[in-house]
Design an enzyme around this catalytic site. Structure first.
Site, short mmCIF file in Angstrom:
data_model
loop_
_atom_site.label_atom_id
_atom_site.label_comp_id
_atom_site.label_asym_id
_atom_site.label_seq_id
_atom_site.Cartn_x
_atom_site.Cartn_y
_atom_site.Cartn_z
N ARG A 157 71.23 3.30 37.38
CA ARG A 157 72.53 2.72 36.97
C ARG A 157 72.35 1.59 35.95
O ARG A 157 71.43 0.80 36.02
CB ARG A 157 73.24 2.14 38.19
CG ARG A 157 74.45 1.29 37.79
CD ARG A 157 75.32 0.87 38.93
NE ARG A 157 74.59 0.29 40.02
CZ ARG A 157 75.08 0.17 41.24
NH1 ARG A 157 76.30 0.60 41.51
NH2 ARG A 157 74.37 -0.38 42.19
N ARG B 212 71.46 -4.24 37.43
CA ARG B 212 71.68 -5.22 38.49
C ARG B 212 70.38 -5.63 39.16
O ARG B 212 69.49 -4.79 39.34
CB ARG B 212 72.62 -4.63 39.55
CG ARG B 212 74.07 -4.94 39.26
CD ARG B 212 75.02 -4.14 40.06
NE ARG B 212 74.78 -4.14 41.50
CZ ARG B 212 75.57 -3.54 42.37
NH1 ARG B 212 76.65 -2.89 41.95
NH2 ARG B 212 75.30 -3.56 43.65
N LYS C 118 82.03 4.11 44.07
CA LYS C 118 83.26 3.33 44.29
C LYS C 118 83.71 2.68 42.97
O LYS C 118 84.87 2.76 42.58
CB LYS C 118 83.03 2.25 45.36
CG LYS C 118 82.60 2.80 46.72
CD LYS C 118 82.43 1.70 47.76
CE LYS C 118 81.31 0.71 47.48
NZ LYS C 118 79.95 1.27 47.57
N ARG D 136 70.15 -1.91 51.86
CA ARG D 136 71.62 -1.81 51.71
C ARG D 136 72.15 -0.59 52.47
O ARG D 136 73.23 -0.65 53.07
CB ARG D 136 71.99 -1.72 50.23
CG ARG D 136 71.95 -3.09 49.55
CD ARG D 136 71.75 -3.01 48.06
NE ARG D 136 72.81 -2.38 47.32
CZ ARG D 136 72.71 -2.01 46.04
NH1 ARG D 136 71.58 -2.21 45.38
NH2 ARG D 136 73.72 -1.46 45.43
N ARG E 6 83.84 -4.41 54.81
CA ARG E 6 82.58 -3.75 55.21
C ARG E 6 82.22 -4.01 56.65
O ARG E 6 81.15 -3.59 57.10
CB ARG E 6 81.42 -4.25 54.36
CG ARG E 6 81.53 -3.81 52.94
CD ARG E 6 80.20 -3.92 52.26
NE ARG E 6 80.47 -4.02 50.86
CZ ARG E 6 79.62 -3.68 49.91
NH1 ARG E 6 78.42 -3.27 50.22
NH2 ARG E 6 79.94 -3.79 48.66
P1 AP5 Z 1 78.80 3.17 41.22
O1 AP5 Z 1 80.16 3.63 40.84
O2 AP5 Z 1 78.27 1.95 40.60
O3 AP5 Z 1 78.67 3.11 42.83
P2 AP5 Z 1 79.20 2.04 43.89
O4 AP5 Z 1 79.69 2.79 45.07
O5 AP5 Z 1 80.14 1.08 43.24
O6 AP5 Z 1 77.81 1.37 44.28
P3 AP5 Z 1 77.40 -0.15 44.49
O7 AP5 Z 1 75.92 -0.22 44.41
O8 AP5 Z 1 78.19 -1.05 43.58
O9 AP5 Z 1 77.84 -0.39 45.93
P4 AP5 Z 1 77.33 -1.50 46.86
O10 AP5 Z 1 78.32 -1.35 47.93
O11 AP5 Z 1 75.93 -1.44 47.27
O12 AP5 Z 1 77.33 -2.79 45.92
P5 AP5 Z 1 78.39 -3.97 45.72
O13 AP5 Z 1 78.34 -4.43 44.34
O14 AP5 Z 1 79.69 -3.60 46.30
O15 AP5 Z 1 77.80 4.42 40.95
C1 AP5 Z 1 76.41 4.30 41.14
C2 AP5 Z 1 75.67 5.06 40.02
O16 AP5 Z 1 75.89 6.47 40.23
C3 AP5 Z 1 76.14 4.74 38.61
O17 AP5 Z 1 75.04 4.76 37.74
C4 AP5 Z 1 77.13 5.89 38.28
O18 AP5 Z 1 77.15 6.17 36.89
C5 AP5 Z 1 76.53 7.04 39.08
N1 AP5 Z 1 77.54 7.97 39.60
C6 AP5 Z 1 78.80 7.67 40.05
N2 AP5 Z 1 79.43 8.79 40.48
C7 AP5 Z 1 78.54 9.82 40.31
C8 AP5 Z 1 78.60 11.24 40.56
N3 AP5 Z 1 79.70 11.82 41.10
N4 AP5 Z 1 77.52 11.98 40.29
C9 AP5 Z 1 76.38 11.41 39.75
N5 AP5 Z 1 76.26 10.08 39.48
C10 AP5 Z 1 77.35 9.29 39.76
O19 AP5 Z 1 77.72 -5.09 46.68
C11 AP5 Z 1 76.49 -5.70 46.32
C12 AP5 Z 1 76.07 -6.68 47.39
O20 AP5 Z 1 77.08 -7.71 47.54
C13 AP5 Z 1 75.94 -6.08 48.81
O21 AP5 Z 1 74.66 -5.52 49.03
C14 AP5 Z 1 76.19 -7.33 49.69
O22 AP5 Z 1 75.05 -8.15 49.70
C15 AP5 Z 1 77.28 -8.06 48.92
N6 AP5 Z 1 78.65 -7.65 49.30
C16 AP5 Z 1 79.58 -7.06 48.51
N7 AP5 Z 1 80.73 -6.86 49.18
C17 AP5 Z 1 80.51 -7.33 50.44
C18 AP5 Z 1 81.33 -7.37 51.60
N8 AP5 Z 1 82.59 -6.91 51.60
N9 AP5 Z 1 80.78 -7.92 52.72
C19 AP5 Z 1 79.52 -8.42 52.74
N10 AP5 Z 1 78.69 -8.40 51.67
C20 AP5 Z 1 79.20 -7.86 50.52
MG MG Z 2 80.09 -1.00 42.86
#
Ligand code: AP5
Ligand code: MG
Length: 210
Positions: free
Chosen positions: A123, A157, A14, A168, A89
């Site tokens: 990552r 992270r 994402k 997660r 979410r």
């Molecule tokens: P990346 O682009 O970083 O993936 P992402 O989908 O952004 O993954 P996140 O881990 O950020 O999602 P998340 O939903 O768990 O975390 P968030 O920060 O939102 O890509 C991942 C890796 O893969 C990178 O190294 C990249 O280079 C690689 N990659 C990308 N595309 C690729 C491809 N096509 N092929 C190969 N490799 C690839 O949330 C963190 C925490 O915050 C949550 O756990 C929760 O506690 C809280 N939180 C956040 N939002 C909410 C919400 N709305 N409600 C409740 N709690 C929330």
């Molecule tokens: Mg992200």
């Protein structure tokens, strides 16, 4: 105000896609994960309340997230809409969003669970501009230097470890994936195969947004 939602499991790409698409759509990226990490770093009331949930790989309570978004949409750059990354979410979050902005597209980036752990554990990202990299799949061109802004402040992270990823993923399947049906019923849900080259995925997302 008409907005876009990027939807998908942890590590789906994402954030990676959001930074590319924002240049084409002109809509600012809003990652609730990034906002929460900034709040934790600065020790705000929100950060203190959110940290234990994030460290455990659980969703932060809806009331905290919805307050964050209500504040964010008041910023002047939100006037034409936003590109949400990792929000909503839960169904209550989606209901709150529908009171705040129209949503034209929900882009679901689909990646099998079996690929997620490797993606997340490899990552790293730039502390200055937020660009996301991967040890194997998307490394920086010069080791230790961000491709986008040239900073050497690359970091991992706190929640990117195998134990937390499993939690997660559970939270995603139990609380977030039901939203797919909710949005599908509104005819704005687009499934994109996220288990391919990053450029191919970007191309398909841009096509879906036309
Ligand atoms: P990346 O682009 O970083 O993936 P992402 O989908 O952004 O993954 P996140 O881990 O950020 O999602 P998340 O939903 O768990 O975390 P968030 O920060 O939102 O890509 C991942 C890796 O893969 C990178 O190294 C990249 O280079 C690689 N990659 C990308 N595309 C690729 C491809 N096509 N092929 C190969 N490799 C690839 O949330 C963190 C925490 O915050 C949550 O756990 C929760 O506690 C809280 N939180 C956040 N939002 C909410 C919400 N709305 N409600 C409740 N709690 C929330
Ligand atoms: Mg992200």
């Amino acid at each position: 105000m008409t907005s876009i939602v990027l939807f998908g499991p942890p590590g789906a790409g994402k954030g990676t896609q959001a930074t590319r698409i924002t240049q084409s759509t002109g809509l600012p990226q809003v990652s609730t994960g990034d906002m929460l990490r900034a709040a934790v770093k600065h020790g705000t009331t929100t950060g203190i309340a959110a940290k234990e949930f994030m460290d455990a790989g659980k969703l932060v309570p809806d009331s905290i997230i919805i307050d964050l978004i209500r504040d964010r949409v008041k910023q002047p750059d939100a006037v034409n809409g936003l590109m949400f990354d990792g929000f909503p979410r839960t169904i209550p979050q989606a209901e709150a969003l529908s009171q705040i902005t129209d949503v034209s597209h929900v882009i679901a980036i689909e990646v099998p669970d079996s690929k997620i752990v490797e993606r997340i554990c490899g990552r790293y990202s730039c502390s200055v501009c937020g660009a996301v990299f991967h040890d194997k799949f998307n490394p920086t061109t010069s080791q230790g230097i961000c491709n986008e802004c040239g900073s050497s402040e690359l970091k991992r992270r706190a929640d990117d470890n195998e134990a937390t990823v499993t939690q997660r993923l559970d939270a995603y399947h139990q609380q977030t994936s039901p939203l797919a049906e909710w949005y599908d019923g509104q005819g704005i849900f687009h499934r994109i195969d996220g288990d391919r080259e990053i450029d191919e995925i970007t191309k398909d997302i841009l096509l879906a947004l036309q």
